[in-house]
Design an enzyme around this catalytic site. Sequence first.
Site, PDB file in Angstrom:
ATOM      1  N   ASN A 179       0.800  -1.188   0.019  1.00  0.00           N
ATOM      2  CA  ASN A 179      -0.040  -0.082  -0.119  1.00  0.00           C
ATOM      3  C   ASN A 179       0.951   1.415   0.036  1.00  0.00           C
ATOM      4  OD1 ASN A 179      -2.524  -1.398   0.019  1.00  0.00           O
ATOM      5  ND2 ASN A 179      -2.780  -1.448   2.271  1.00  0.00           N
ATOM      6  N   VAL A 186      10.867   3.748   6.045  1.00  0.00           N
ATOM      7  CA  VAL A 186       9.402   3.882   6.277  1.00  0.00           C
ATOM      8  C   VAL A 186       8.996   2.764   7.305  1.00  0.00           C
ATOM      9  CG1 VAL A 186       7.224   4.213   5.246  1.00  0.00           C
ATOM     10  CG2 VAL A 186       9.128   5.161   4.004  1.00  0.00           C
ATOM     11  N   ASN A 201       8.127   0.141   9.979  1.00  0.00           N
ATOM     12  CA  ASN A 201       7.767   0.407  11.333  1.00  0.00           C
ATOM     13  C   ASN A 201       8.187  -0.938  12.220  1.00  0.00           C
ATOM     14  OD1 ASN A 201       6.657   2.752  11.934  1.00  0.00           O
ATOM     15  ND2 ASN A 201       4.760   2.142  10.830  1.00  0.00           N
ATOM     16  N   HIS A 203       8.193   8.162  16.561  1.00  0.00           N
ATOM     17  CA  HIS A 203       6.853   8.087  15.712  1.00  0.00           C
ATOM     18  C   HIS A 203       6.036   6.754  16.312  1.00  0.00           C
ATOM     19  CE1 HIS A 203       4.658   7.769  12.088  1.00  0.00           C
ATOM     20  NE2 HIS A 203       4.674   6.403  12.059  1.00  0.00           N
TER      21      HIS A 203
HETATM   22  P1  NAI Z   1       1.953  -3.794   2.894  1.00  0.00           P
HETATM   23  O1  NAI Z   1       1.580  -5.176   3.830  1.00  0.00           O
HETATM   24  O2  NAI Z   1       0.755  -3.300   2.097  1.00  0.00           O
HETATM   25  O3  NAI Z   1       3.282  -3.821   1.957  1.00  0.00           O
HETATM   26  C1  NAI Z   1       4.399  -4.359   2.289  1.00  0.00           C
HETATM   27  C2  NAI Z   1       5.160  -5.033   1.019  1.00  0.00           C
HETATM   28  O4  NAI Z   1       6.298  -5.601   1.705  1.00  0.00           O
HETATM   29  C3  NAI Z   1       4.268  -6.326   0.734  1.00  0.00           C
HETATM   30  O5  NAI Z   1       4.105  -6.066  -0.416  1.00  0.00           O
HETATM   31  C4  NAI Z   1       5.366  -7.548   0.866  1.00  0.00           C
HETATM   32  O6  NAI Z   1       5.518  -8.349   0.058  1.00  0.00           O
HETATM   33  C5  NAI Z   1       6.645  -6.675   1.008  1.00  0.00           C
HETATM   34  N1  NAI Z   1       7.906  -7.239   1.546  1.00  0.00           N
HETATM   35  C6  NAI Z   1       8.197  -8.065   2.498  1.00  0.00           C
HETATM   36  N2  NAI Z   1       9.130  -8.511   2.776  1.00  0.00           N
HETATM   37  C7  NAI Z   1       9.988  -8.060   2.140  1.00  0.00           C
HETATM   38  C8  NAI Z   1      11.384  -8.129   1.344  1.00  0.00           C
HETATM   39  N3  NAI Z   1      12.171  -8.908   2.156  1.00  0.00           N
HETATM   40  N4  NAI Z   1      11.752  -7.596   0.403  1.00  0.00           N
HETATM   41  C9  NAI Z   1      11.064  -6.861  -0.269  1.00  0.00           C
HETATM   42  N5  NAI Z   1       9.433  -6.681  -0.194  1.00  0.00           N
HETATM   43  C10 NAI Z   1       8.926  -7.250   0.775  1.00  0.00           C
HETATM   44  O7  NAI Z   1       2.232  -2.830   4.237  1.00  0.00           O
HETATM   45  P2  NAI Z   1       2.142  -1.157   3.745  1.00  0.00           P
HETATM   46  O8  NAI Z   1       1.034  -0.730   4.472  1.00  0.00           O
HETATM   47  O9  NAI Z   1       2.696  -0.814   2.519  1.00  0.00           O
HETATM   48  O10 NAI Z   1       3.375  -0.775   5.130  1.00  0.00           O
HETATM   49  C11 NAI Z   1       4.618  -0.959   4.594  1.00  0.00           C
HETATM   50  C12 NAI Z   1       5.146  -0.683   6.259  1.00  0.00           C
HETATM   51  O11 NAI Z   1       5.188   0.744   6.303  1.00  0.00           O
HETATM   52  C13 NAI Z   1       4.854  -1.399   7.454  1.00  0.00           C
HETATM   53  O12 NAI Z   1       5.847  -1.751   8.275  1.00  0.00           O
HETATM   54  C14 NAI Z   1       4.133  -0.056   7.990  1.00  0.00           C
HETATM   55  O13 NAI Z   1       3.785  -0.213   9.483  1.00  0.00           O
HETATM   56  C15 NAI Z   1       4.962   1.197   7.758  1.00  0.00           C
HETATM   57  N6  NAI Z   1       4.224   2.400   7.558  1.00  0.00           N
HETATM   58  C16 NAI Z   1       5.151   3.292   8.128  1.00  0.00           C
HETATM   59  C17 NAI Z   1       4.746   4.482   8.003  1.00  0.00           C
HETATM   60  C18 NAI Z   1       5.593   5.735   8.469  1.00  0.00           C
HETATM   61  O14 NAI Z   1       5.083   6.821   8.826  1.00  0.00           O
HETATM   62  N7  NAI Z   1       6.670   5.349   8.890  1.00  0.00           N
HETATM   63  C19 NAI Z   1       3.238   4.992   7.677  1.00  0.00           C
HETATM   64  C20 NAI Z   1       2.608   3.842   7.199  1.00  0.00           C
HETATM   65  C21 NAI Z   1       3.199   2.384   7.215  1.00  0.00           C
END
Ligand code: NAI
Length: 308
Positions: free
Chosen positions: A10, A118, A120, A175
């Site tokens: 996402n 990014v 968490n 954060h």
């Molecule tokens: P999501 O589940 O939609 O996408 C994460 C993607 O990472 C998945 O497509 C997955 O296949 C991929 N992935 C997992 N292991 C991998 C690897 N070893 N190599 C390559 N790709 C891999 O999750 P979303 O919603 O996109 O969130 C991603 C992260 O960002 C989460 O940890 C979330 O908590 C964090 N986040 C941080 C924010 C911030 O302000 N710092 C704001 C929103 C989310």
Amino acid sequence: MKVTIVGAGNVGATCADVIAFKRIASEIVILDIKEGLAEGKALDISQTATTLGFNTKVLGTTNDYSRTADSDVVVVTSGIPRKPGMTREELIGINAGIVKTVCKNILQHSPNTTIVVVSNPMDTMTYLAHKTLGLPKNKIIGMGGALDSSRFKTYLSIALRKPASDIHGMVIGGHGDSTMIPLIRLATYNGMQVSEFLSKDELKKIASDTMVGGATLTKLLGTSAWYAPGASVGYLVDSILNNQKKIIPCSVLLEGEYGQDDICIGVPTVIGKDGVEDILDIQLNSEEQKLFEKSAQAVRNMNNALDS
Ligand code: NAI
């Protein structure tokens, strides 16, 4: 200018979309471990180019890091997001392993890149990236404060009934829901302090709504948010690639600033072509400094969990 986004979920896909649509980079590579996902997202975004009017090349790959070679910026969004009721901190076990592996792979192909973390719990993941890679401290930036600040300004704008573009405000500290610090004292509407327009109770509610801003969305969506996070990453990447020197609260390695050492936590920074070009000292008052120290302690406790 080339940007790689690791994680085509996402947040990753949304920030790729923002970066392409706003013509921030000339080339974007999206990488994911899930077979075909990054290719699909890249193709879908590419097919908006003629209608939205951009020429950015968008490519996707399933885990082929050679395609990411010589990226100017790499954004790390790989990892699991939280589900309703979870804290960001609960993600540490799985995400630490992912972030460590991803960062090592990135550096092999883009030794001079700037990394935007990014995933968490973001402050701890940023710290882990520093410890794993040993890059100069300006080259690793945690994105969280830009998002928290945009939520803060949105809540202020709703309460003030004024356009968000006329409102300035900043969230510093960790954060996390209980660690971030919306700086009410320094928030302004067209140069005037917001406390001139809003009561103490209203301001208190805005601060607490900001702090649980992510959790509110996670409850509504069933997973964590992506539009505002993706846009915040785009804003940060734009400042790096186009050397805009925007002041953005980012999680960066502190070496004595704000009384802290050997920790990544959100502070106001100047972001330009060299990554973190400066850390600004905004002279916290004693109450804010106390909150900052408490926040730093919570981030340190989380960092300690990396060793266990
Ligand atoms: P999501 O589940 O939609 O996408 C994460 C993607 O990472 C998945 O497509 C997955 O296949 C991929 N992935 C997992 N292991 C991998 C690897 N070893 N190599 C390559 N790709 C891999 O999750 P979303 O919603 O996109 O969130 C991603 C992260 O960002 C989460 O940890 C979330 O908590 C964090 N986040 C941080 C924010 C911030 O302000 N710092 C704001 C929103 C989310």
